[in-house]
Design a protein around this motif. Structure first.
Motif, PDB file in Angstrom:
ATOM      1  N   ASP A 106      10.565   9.365  -1.309  1.00  0.00           N
ATOM      2  CA  ASP A 106      10.187  10.645  -0.697  1.00  0.00           C
ATOM      3  C   ASP A 106       8.838  11.356  -0.565  1.00  0.00           C
ATOM      4  OD1 ASP A 106       9.540  10.773  -3.435  1.00  0.00           O
ATOM      5  OD2 ASP A 106      11.575  11.079  -4.254  1.00  0.00           O
ATOM      6  N   TRP A 107       9.339  13.058  -0.605  1.00  0.00           N
ATOM      7  CA  TRP A 107       7.502  13.526  -0.394  1.00  0.00           C
ATOM      8  C   TRP A 107       6.995  13.533  -1.832  1.00  0.00           C
ATOM      9  CZ3 TRP A 107       4.299  15.847   2.723  1.00  0.00           C
ATOM     10  CH2 TRP A 107       3.241  16.795   2.266  1.00  0.00           C
ATOM     11  N   ASP A 108       7.396  14.014  -3.012  1.00  0.00           N
ATOM     12  CA  ASP A 108       6.824  13.450  -4.084  1.00  0.00           C
ATOM     13  C   ASP A 108       5.991  11.977  -5.111  1.00  0.00           C
ATOM     14  OD1 ASP A 108       8.056  15.859  -4.366  1.00  0.00           O
ATOM     15  OD2 ASP A 108       9.807  15.348  -6.220  1.00  0.00           O
ATOM     16  N   ALA A 109       6.736  11.183  -4.313  1.00  0.00           N
ATOM     17  CA  ALA A 109       5.769   9.699  -4.179  1.00  0.00           C
ATOM     18  C   ALA A 109       4.888   9.647  -3.385  1.00  0.00           C
ATOM     19  CB  ALA A 109       6.679   9.242  -3.785  1.00  0.00           C
ATOM     20  N   HIS A 145       3.019  12.216  -2.466  1.00  0.00           N
ATOM     21  CA  HIS A 145       1.811  13.485  -3.129  1.00  0.00           C
ATOM     22  C   HIS A 145       1.462  13.213  -4.431  1.00  0.00           C
ATOM     23  CE1 HIS A 145       0.711  17.015  -3.735  1.00  0.00           C
ATOM     24  NE2 HIS A 145       0.735  17.178  -4.821  1.00  0.00           N
ATOM     25  N   GLU A 146       2.351  12.000  -4.437  1.00  0.00           N
ATOM     26  CA  GLU A 146       1.316  11.345  -6.591  1.00  0.00           C
ATOM     27  C   GLU A 146       0.421  10.331  -5.698  1.00  0.00           C
ATOM     28  OE1 GLU A 146       3.369   9.215  -9.981  1.00  0.00           O
ATOM     29  OE2 GLU A 146       4.268   8.613  -8.529  1.00  0.00           O
ATOM     30  N   ASN A 203      -1.980  12.057  -3.878  1.00  0.00           N
ATOM     31  CA  ASN A 203      -3.720  13.102  -5.495  1.00  0.00           C
ATOM     32  C   ASN A 203      -4.520  11.519  -6.545  1.00  0.00           C
ATOM     33  OD1 ASN A 203      -3.119  15.330  -4.952  1.00  0.00           O
ATOM     34  ND2 ASN A 203      -0.779  15.731  -6.430  1.00  0.00           N
ATOM     35  N   ARG A 219      -1.349  11.461   3.665  1.00  0.00           N
ATOM     36  CA  ARG A 219      -0.284  12.363   3.775  1.00  0.00           C
ATOM     37  C   ARG A 219       0.033  12.921   5.313  1.00  0.00           C
ATOM     38  NH1 ARG A 219      -2.622  15.669  -0.687  1.00  0.00           N
ATOM     39  NH2 ARG A 219      -1.488  15.695  -2.034  1.00  0.00           N
ATOM     40  N   GLU A 243       5.628  20.222   6.298  1.00  0.00           N
ATOM     41  CA  GLU A 243       4.817  19.667   4.979  1.00  0.00           C
ATOM     42  C   GLU A 243       3.413  19.927   5.148  1.00  0.00           C
ATOM     43  OE1 GLU A 243       9.292  19.593   4.496  1.00  0.00           O
ATOM     44  OE2 GLU A 243       7.922  19.419   6.559  1.00  0.00           O
ATOM     45  N   TRP A 283      11.810   7.736   7.232  1.00  0.00           N
ATOM     46  CA  TRP A 283      12.106   8.713   6.632  1.00  0.00           C
ATOM     47  C   TRP A 283      12.451   9.427   7.982  1.00  0.00           C
ATOM     48  CZ3 TRP A 283       7.216  11.624   3.482  1.00  0.00           C
ATOM     49  CH2 TRP A 283       7.431  10.772   2.560  1.00  0.00           C
TER      50      TRP A 283
END
Length: 412
Positions: free
Chosen positions: A197-200, A202-203, A206, A224, A282, A346
């Protein structure tokens, strides 16, 4: 390339020491070092390696001692692939005709050295060679270019076997053409390679920025953007400001950066398929930021390295220490090309029709696109629940399940 200098049996005596450095990063906590006197020119020489544990430090020293006993100097044993290849090129390529040697030389300089040249010969494994092969395929190289890259690598590593640096050649890959075809077809199950997902995402972005020199934000932006547009890294490198339409937020994807004679070049996309890709909400702020950074110049590249250079999947990997980062996050399998698999997965899960997904992906065959439509576990569970509700309704309302009885009468 320079002439090969035969290895001279030296039988040198090595002194060794191990230094514990608790203030260093975990992978560099122990430094193993060996020193010796050069019997040819005199003077003290040394070689060292930083490793995470004392056991690995002792193993490195033991390997140096064994090599010295066989007449291999620590300097030779610690050579990178690029250094060893340069010193032993003529010997490794002996017997080849010019028509074969020329493309091998180009493959070595343009692909092998940039991807693997920094790695010590003794540290190259089957897995590392496999990753290199996949990175070349992900860059859109032809099968002949891949062949002309693997062949000189195999020959140089075979010379290392003859010289006693390694026991077997880890770059020999039987059936790699089938592996090439499988990767070219986007694999049988690309969904299994996608980030959750998006959180993965983003992690990951970063973590790559944090691991890079001077924490260059651009690496995270590239990751991204690639995932959210289902693009290859070469295509992300090729995008210019004028390709972005900020009225309807689409990207006119029409070029990619790839290797060519003399270095990196821009050319048409894989299969020469120009396509239009949506830019989701996003990442729109990210795109606006990148356009501002380059001064709204329509011909400027939207994404570059920290010094303004073009990027490739190999450059992204090395600059961000990709392999270390993905292992640390638990994504041992993850390659740069899997960002594309992530975006397409996705889109498929969001319900994008298959013919639209095919256009966004730029696939030549719809069978390739269909691989992204495999239902995940939750979809299968929902399908089962839907069927159960349907059957339950029939059981509780038998009259609704029965077809109405029609009586016929004869009309004279």
């Amino acid at each position: 390339m320079p002439d090969h200098t035969p290895l001279i049996p030296m039988g040198v005596d090595l002194t060794d020491d191990i230094e514990h450095r608790p203030d260093r990063r975990p992978q560099f906590r122990y430094r193993a070092r060996v020193r010796w006197t050069d019997p040819n020119g005199g003077g003290r020489k040394s070689a060292s390696s930083s490793v995470p544990t004392e056991e690995e430090a002792k193993a490195w020293i033991a390997r140096m001692q064994r090599a010295a006993a066989r007449g291999i100097t620590p300097k030779t044993l610690t050579m990178t692939l690029a250094e060893y290849g340069d010193e032993n090129w003529d010997l490794a390529m002996r017997g080849l005709e010019t028509t074969t040697l020329d493309p091998y030389t180009a493959g070595w300089k343009l692909r092998v050295t940039p991807v693997l040249g920094h790695i010590p010969v003794t540290s190259i494994t089957n897995g590392i060679t496999d990753r290199a092969l996949h990175s070349w395929i992900a860059d859109g190289l032809s099968i002949s270019s891949v062949k002309n890259s693997l062949a000189p690598l195999v020959r140089v590593m075979e010379q290392a076997v003859r010289d006693g640096l390694i026991d077997f050649n880890p770059s020999r890959m039987s059936g790699w053409q089938r592996l090439y075809k499988k990767a070219e077809d986007e694999l049988d199950d690309p969904r299994s390679l996608a980030l959750a997902d998006w959180d993965a995402l983003h992690e990951l972005a970063n973590a790559l920025v944090e691991r890079s020199h001077n924490h260059y934000r651009g690496w995270g932006d590239i990751v991204r953007f690639a995932a959210c547009t289902s693009a290859r890294i070469g295509e992300v490198s090729g995008v210019r400001v004028k390709d972005i339409n900020r009225f309807d937020w689409t990207w006119d994807l029409c070029r990619q950066t790839t290797t060519g004679p003399g270095g990196l070049i821009d050319k048409g996309t894989k299969g020469k398929r120009r396509r239009t890709v949506p830019i989701i909400e996003e990442i729109r702020d990210l795109v606006n930021w990148r356009i501002t950074v380059v001064g709204n110049d329509p011909m400027a590249r939207l994404f570059t390295g920290p010094r303004g250079g073009r990027i490739t999947t190999a450059i992204l990997r090395d600059a961000t220490h990709w392999d270390e980062v993905v292992v640390g996050l638990g994504y041992e399998y993850l390659r740069r090309h899997d960002l594309r698999h992530t975006g397409l997965t996705w889109l498929a899960d969001a319900g994008v029709p298959i013919h639209v997904l095919q256009k966004i992906a730029g696939h030549g065959h719809i069978t390739t696109t269909q691989r992204y439509l495999h239902p995940d576990k939750s979809s299968i569970e929902k399908a089962g629940q839907t069927l159960s509700r349907h059957l339950s309704d029939d059981r509780h309302n038998p009259s609704a399940a029965e077809a109405p009885v029609r009586h016929l009468r004869l009309v004279q």
